[in-house]
Design a protein around this motif. Structure first.
Motif, short mmCIF file in Angstrom:
data_model
loop_
_atom_site.label_atom_id
_atom_site.label_comp_id
_atom_site.label_asym_id
_atom_site.label_seq_id
_atom_site.Cartn_x
_atom_site.Cartn_y
_atom_site.Cartn_z
N ALA A 184 0.81 -1.21 0.00
CA ALA A 184 0.00 0.00 0.00
C ALA A 184 0.84 1.26 0.00
N TYR A 185 2.07 1.20 0.55
CA TYR A 185 2.81 2.44 0.77
C TYR A 185 4.24 2.46 0.24
N VAL A 188 -8.13 -6.78 -2.50
CA VAL A 188 -8.31 -5.54 -3.26
C VAL A 188 -9.13 -5.87 -4.49
N ARG A 242 -11.99 1.48 -6.14
CA ARG A 242 -11.21 0.43 -5.48
C ARG A 242 -11.82 0.13 -4.12
N VAL A 259 -11.05 -2.22 -0.63
CA VAL A 259 -9.99 -2.93 0.09
C VAL A 259 -10.57 -3.40 1.42
N PRO A 262 -7.37 6.07 -8.00
CA PRO A 262 -7.28 5.05 -6.95
C PRO A 262 -7.16 3.63 -7.49
N GLN A 301 -3.21 2.41 -8.95
CA GLN A 301 -2.10 1.90 -8.15
C GLN A 301 -2.25 2.39 -6.73
N PHE A 302 -1.53 1.77 -5.83
CA PHE A 302 -1.51 2.20 -4.44
C PHE A 302 -0.66 3.46 -4.29
N GLY A 303 -0.91 4.18 -3.22
CA GLY A 303 0.03 5.18 -2.74
C GLY A 303 0.08 6.48 -3.49
N THR A 345 -5.62 3.73 2.28
CA THR A 345 -5.79 2.32 1.98
C THR A 345 -5.51 1.47 3.21
N GLN A 356 -12.66 3.61 -2.29
CA GLN A 356 -11.93 4.70 -2.92
C GLN A 356 -12.45 4.94 -4.34
#
Length: 587
Positions: free
Chosen positions: A125-126, A164, A184, A186, A215, A218-220, A226, A237
């Motif tokens: 996620a990050y 996800v 998205r 999650v 959203p 991709q993540f982040g 998330t 999201q």
């Protein structure tokens, strides 16, 4: 991780009896339409640059279409989404064996899914995108929450996983025409077990300009919350109009006449998705409480979206419609209770603009969403180009540094969602601006805008020219989305706000005005003011600090102090454990 598995080209249109998804063909089938109800499967392929759409009909027939100019697919713009590699290979889920017509808020299907272990989820996620600079602190918070989640569910951490799902759902566009949008979802689940989820956590995205920021992309990048799935929440999201499945549409930047509707539709679709997981054995089940509550959040533009949704839920829908949505428990926002009329005045009178795309985003959204207002007195439409210096049409930029070969004009970058919008924030001051004492480059608004939009009232003093027809129309549109006016509404549900006094991207007065106006009317509103932030990053850093405070459930001033230590390379103490007696229960 599960591999990509995707949903379709889906087309919406109004029929005489109902809103129905369809594919409009080149004239040979069902009065130029192929109803989704008649389809068994749908696949898009591209072999050696040759696009083909193959549809297997329930009747046994097979239809092949060429997605060319002769095949009208503008209803949901998914030819564009296909070419971005986002949507293909129909995978539609329905509660019945036969697909029925879709209406607003219906969940349609999944176009991508992934699955993560407890140890994988935080890094996934990050580790990328704008939040990566604080990756270790975000992932530490996720890890702490997962351990607490496992303890509360009386299972080993190894049995906690996170799913996800990028979904498509039915909504409407600015004309009220049916439109397929994406989002998205999650959520956590227990392997060979059941986890009850009682909280839906809505994460409304920051301002995004490029397609890669959606959203569901991709993540982040655009949504930093998330990781709140680690608290046992179903995180939602929305991409909103202009991104994901509707990437070729113009986004409706902070427009409260349409955004709240499509977000509410997304909440309905998330509930329908949860229902679907109870009978589809291929997807981890969401044991969503029938009385699930909603925590409505957002930072920057997301804060405006969150407030717009609360206004919509409290004032614009019937009691029966409200009962279909989750019960709103609280709205939590950071740096963005927008009064766009006041904000536009602020940037004009200070003659500074730190995020260059903001005016094009705002004006192009107004032109598309409100053509009835955005016109001259003789009825001629006002165009986006009418607001800006004509040099933007021809000024070339070499984008090879950003991995995008070729030259583009500034205007092409501002309006096409191409990579490099942040680059413009640093590029345009070369022609239109200067440098602040804190080394932030800015655009001189009076130079960026077309002649007549701004007038000089004293040497180097400027204001909006309210006598100009273009300005009059724009301000009328922006006022329709102003939620700071207590004559328009008084919030019924609790709102907590965070903002920094020296935020120069989204001026602090936005939050202060909203807080004072609503507090005076007896609304349950609180405002946490961070005294300074520009020394460590200004607006963006405020949002990241707020995200960390949500994840850890610690006060934002505490997080601010820790982040200052991080950025000064000083020893940082361990982040405190979350308060076990915190007011928000795990889902």
């Amino acid at each position: 991780m599960k591999s990509l598995f995707t949903i379709s080209l889906l087309f919406l249109a109004l029929t005489a009896s109902a809103q129905e998804l369809f594919v409009k063909t080149n004239g040979n089938n069902l009065n130029d339409r192929i109803s989704l109800k008649e389809m068994k499967s749908f696949q898009h392929t591209n072999v050696d640059g040759d696009d083909k759409i193959v549809i297997d009909m329930i009747s046994g027939a097979k239809i092949t279409l060429d997605p060319s100019a002769k095949t009208s697919i503008d209803a949901v713009d998914v030819d564009h989404a296909y070419r971005q590699g986002r949507l293909s290979n129909l995978k539609v889920y329905s509660l019945s064996s036969k697909l029925s017509s879709f209406k607003r808020g219906d969940f349609i299907g999944v176009f991508h899914e992934d699955d993560y272990s407890a140890d994988e989820f935080g890094p996934a996620a990050y580790s990328d995108g704008q939040l990566a600079m604080f990756s270790s602190f975000f992932t530490a918070g996720v890890s702490i929450n997962i351990s607490t989640l496992a303890t509360r569910n009386r299972v080993d951490k190894s049995r906690i996983r996170f799913h996800v799902a990028d979904i498509v759902y039915a909504s409407v566009d600015t004309d009220g025409e049916p439109l397929a949008l994406s989002a998205r979802l999650v959520y956590p689940y227990i392997v060979d077990g059941s986890m009850r989820i009682s909280t839906m956590y809505l994460d409304n995205h920051f301002t995004i300009f490029e397609e890669s920021g959606a959203p569901s992309a991709q993540f982040g990048t655009s949504c930093g919350l998330t990781g709140m799935a680690s608290r046992g929440y179903l995180v939602i999201q929305p991409d909103l109009i202009g991104f994901g499945a509707s990437a070729s549409r113009t986004q409706q930047y902070v427009d409260q006449t349409i955004i709240p509707q499509v977000v509410a539709d997304c909440l309905l679709a998330a509930k329908s998705y949860a229902d679907m997981t109870t009978y589809n054995s291929k997807i981890p089940t969401i044991n969503l409480s029938s009385s699930a509550q909603l925590i409505n959040t957002g930072a920057s533009q997301g804060a405006s979206t969150a407030l717009g949704l609360q206004y919509y839920m409290e004032n614009e829908i019937t009691t029966a419609e409200r009962r279909k949505l989750p019960s709103l428990k609280e709205t939590r926002i950071c740096a963005g209770a927008y009064n766009m009329v006041g904000t536009t005045d602020f940037f004009t009178t200070t003659d500074t603009l730190l995020y260059a795309p903001i005016f094009p985003l705002m004006i192009q959204g107004a032109v598309v969403a409100h053509p009835d207002i955005m016109k001259y007195s003789d009825g001629t439409p006002i165009s986006v180009h009418d607001f800006f210096d004509p040099m933007l049409e021809t000024l070339p930029i070499d984008m090879s540094f950003f991995g995008d070969q070729g030259e583009y004009t500034v205007w092409e970058l501002l309006t096409s969602k191409k990579q490099g919008s942040m680059f413009l924030t640093y590029f345009l001051p070369i022609f239109y601006g200067g440098m602040m004492p804190d080394f932030n480059s800015y655009v001189l608004v009076h130079k960026l805008l077309a002649p007549g939009i701004v007038r000089e009232v004293a040497p180097d003093k400027y204001e909006l020219n309210r006598d100009d027809e273009r300005v009059k129309a724009l301000l009328q549109v922006l006022e329709k989305s102003n939620l700071s006016n207590p004559e328009k509404w008084v919030p019924k549900t609790k709102i907590t706000m965070t903002h920094a006094f020296d935020d120069s991207w989204v001026p602090y007065f936005n939050s202060l005005e909203f807080y004072e106006n609503m507090k005076a009317q007896g609304a349950d509103v609180s405002l946490t003011t961070l005294e300074r932030s520009a020394d460590i990053g200004n607006h963006g850093i405020i949002c990241y600090i707020w995200i960390l405070s949500e994840l850890y459930r610690l006060p934002t001033p505490t997080i601010m102090s820790l982040v200052r230590l991080i950025m000064s390379n000083m020893p940082v103490p361990d982040f405190p454990e979350p308060n076990p007696d915190e007011p928000f229960e795990f889902g």
